[in-house]
Scaffold this motif. Sequence first.
Motif, mmCIF file in Angstrom:
data_model
loop_
_atom_site.group_PDB
_atom_site.id
_atom_site.type_symbol
_atom_site.label_atom_id
_atom_site.label_comp_id
_atom_site.label_asym_id
_atom_site.label_seq_id
_atom_site.Cartn_x
_atom_site.Cartn_y
_atom_site.Cartn_z
ATOM 1 N N GLY A 89 -7.831 51.330 -41.716
ATOM 2 C CA GLY A 89 -8.573 51.774 -42.897
ATOM 3 C C GLY A 89 -9.135 50.632 -43.711
ATOM 4 O O GLY A 89 -9.805 50.852 -44.717
ATOM 5 N N SER A 90 -8.872 49.398 -43.285
ATOM 6 C CA SER A 90 -9.365 48.199 -43.978
ATOM 7 C C SER A 90 -9.910 47.237 -42.940
ATOM 8 O O SER A 90 -9.214 46.895 -41.979
ATOM 9 C CB SER A 90 -8.231 47.539 -44.760
ATOM 10 O OG SER A 90 -8.542 46.185 -45.057
ATOM 11 N N LEU A 91 -11.148 46.792 -43.134
ATOM 12 C CA LEU A 91 -11.731 45.869 -42.167
ATOM 13 C C LEU A 91 -10.962 44.564 -42.120
ATOM 14 O O LEU A 91 -10.694 44.027 -41.036
ATOM 15 C CB LEU A 91 -13.205 45.601 -42.512
ATOM 16 C CG LEU A 91 -13.937 44.613 -41.599
ATOM 17 C CD1 LEU A 91 -13.838 45.020 -40.126
ATOM 18 C CD2 LEU A 91 -15.404 44.470 -42.025
ATOM 19 N N ALA A 92 -10.588 44.034 -43.261
ATOM 20 C CA ALA A 92 -9.855 42.770 -43.281
ATOM 21 C C ALA A 92 -8.535 42.898 -42.522
ATOM 22 O O ALA A 92 -8.175 42.028 -41.724
ATOM 23 C CB ALA A 92 -9.602 42.321 -44.724
ATOM 24 N N GLU A 93 -7.821 43.990 -42.752
ATOM 25 C CA GLU A 93 -6.535 44.163 -42.060
ATOM 26 C C GLU A 93 -6.747 44.457 -40.577
ATOM 27 O O GLU A 93 -5.949 44.019 -39.734
ATOM 28 C CB GLU A 93 -5.728 45.281 -42.716
ATOM 29 C CG GLU A 93 -4.314 45.412 -42.181
ATOM 30 C CD GLU A 93 -3.502 44.121 -42.272
ATOM 31 O OE1 GLU A 93 -2.664 43.891 -41.379
ATOM 32 O OE2 GLU A 93 -3.716 43.340 -43.225
ATOM 33 N N ALA A 147 -18.135 48.190 -37.182
ATOM 34 C CA ALA A 147 -18.972 49.332 -37.562
ATOM 35 C C ALA A 147 -18.250 50.239 -38.548
ATOM 36 O O ALA A 147 -18.872 50.772 -39.487
ATOM 37 C CB ALA A 147 -19.373 50.119 -36.311
ATOM 38 N N ARG A 148 -16.951 50.423 -38.361
ATOM 39 C CA ARG A 148 -16.196 51.232 -39.316
ATOM 40 C C ARG A 148 -16.167 50.566 -40.687
ATOM 41 O O ARG A 148 -16.243 51.238 -41.718
ATOM 42 C CB ARG A 148 -14.775 51.473 -38.806
ATOM 43 C CG ARG A 148 -14.695 52.460 -37.652
ATOM 44 C CD ARG A 148 -13.267 52.943 -37.443
ATOM 45 N NE ARG A 148 -12.374 51.859 -37.061
ATOM 46 C CZ ARG A 148 -12.102 51.519 -35.803
ATOM 47 N NH1 ARG A 148 -12.688 52.181 -34.807
ATOM 48 N NH2 ARG A 148 -11.269 50.540 -35.537
ATOM 49 N N GLY A 149 -16.058 49.229 -40.704
ATOM 50 C CA GLY A 149 -16.096 48.517 -41.975
ATOM 51 C C GLY A 149 -17.425 48.689 -42.692
ATOM 52 O O GLY A 149 -17.467 48.855 -43.914
ATOM 53 N N VAL A 150 -18.499 48.673 -41.915
ATOM 54 C CA VAL A 150 -19.826 48.894 -42.497
ATOM 55 C C VAL A 150 -19.923 50.320 -43.035
ATOM 56 O O VAL A 150 -20.414 50.556 -44.146
ATOM 57 C CB VAL A 150 -20.927 48.616 -41.449
ATOM 58 C CG1 VAL A 150 -22.287 49.072 -41.975
ATOM 59 C CG2 VAL A 150 -20.962 47.130 -41.096
ATOM 60 N N ALA A 151 -19.442 51.284 -42.238
ATOM 61 C CA ALA A 151 -19.514 52.683 -42.659
ATOM 62 C C ALA A 151 -18.717 52.926 -43.937
ATOM 63 O O ALA A 151 -19.096 53.771 -44.759
ATOM 64 C CB ALA A 151 -18.999 53.584 -41.533
ATOM 65 N N ARG A 152 -17.630 52.194 -44.130
ATOM 66 C CA ARG A 152 -16.823 52.342 -45.353
ATOM 67 C C ARG A 152 -17.421 51.567 -46.519
ATOM 68 O O ARG A 152 -16.910 51.638 -47.640
ATOM 69 C CB ARG A 152 -15.389 51.853 -45.098
ATOM 70 C CG ARG A 152 -14.566 52.757 -44.200
ATOM 71 C CD ARG A 152 -13.091 52.352 -44.211
ATOM 72 N NE ARG A 152 -12.886 51.021 -43.654
ATOM 73 C CZ ARG A 152 -12.479 50.779 -42.401
ATOM 74 N NH1 ARG A 152 -12.246 51.787 -41.580
ATOM 75 N NH2 ARG A 152 -12.312 49.545 -41.983
ATOM 76 N N GLY A 153 -18.460 50.796 -46.273
ATOM 77 C CA GLY A 153 -19.097 50.043 -47.342
ATOM 78 C C GLY A 153 -18.439 48.712 -47.645
ATOM 79 O O GLY A 153 -18.749 48.088 -48.667
ATOM 80 N N GLU A 154 -17.553 48.251 -46.772
ATOM 81 C CA GLU A 154 -16.870 46.977 -47.020
ATOM 82 C C GLU A 154 -17.791 45.789 -46.734
ATOM 83 O O GLU A 154 -17.624 44.711 -47.321
ATOM 84 C CB GLU A 154 -15.620 46.885 -46.146
ATOM 85 C CG GLU A 154 -14.567 47.928 -46.468
ATOM 86 C CD GLU A 154 -13.428 47.927 -45.469
ATOM 87 O OE1 GLU A 154 -12.471 47.155 -45.666
ATOM 88 O OE2 GLU A 154 -13.501 48.686 -44.485
#
Length: 204
Positions: A89-93, A147-154
């Motif tokens: 749920g977190s791009l960094a993690e 891509a998930r990080g982008v989709a979450r706006g991170e």
Amino acid sequence: MTSQAADAPDTVVASRRSKITPEREREFFDAVLEQIRECGYDSVTMEGIAASTRCSKSTLYRQWKTKPQFVAAALRANRRVKFAGIDTGSLAEDLRQAARAAGDWSGKDTRLLQALGHAVTADQELAQALREALVHPEIAALEEILARGVARGEVRAGHPALEYVPAMMFGVLRVRPVLDGHYADSDYLVRFVEAAVLPSLGLT
């Protein structure tokens, strides 16, 4: 003998493939990849694999007609996506988790990449098998994480660093043994992600 010609039997049997159980096939594949890691591609022969696995050389040649075909099959059978299933749920993690996963297998896979270095430039099938087994699946998994990080706006779409993250992750795996003689273990890779990858994406 190191050449494919020297490694070939006097008569290559062209009959249909032998019936080999999946367990026996895995034994052959594990043996050839481990010998490549330990001795280098050129030093591995079908005769040597046959001796170490207690089978006849003709059995291997009926199943895989050349050493490159045998090694390519072993690489494809060894395909495992180490970054699969990472989604915190977190791009960094996610990237930290990917670093830990890469560190867990970096020794074996980096040794294999190093040992196959020259051979893959000379054999297209072998090079393709290496990419399919060790490179493409991991790049695809990393791209999904990003891509998930982008989709979450991170990270904003089109951020210039996004396309270089796979190169950074794979590059450090390959280059650390050259720079200081050590494989990039989990601790080293997590530090690398935190010091270089995350800042390049504007993350902490």
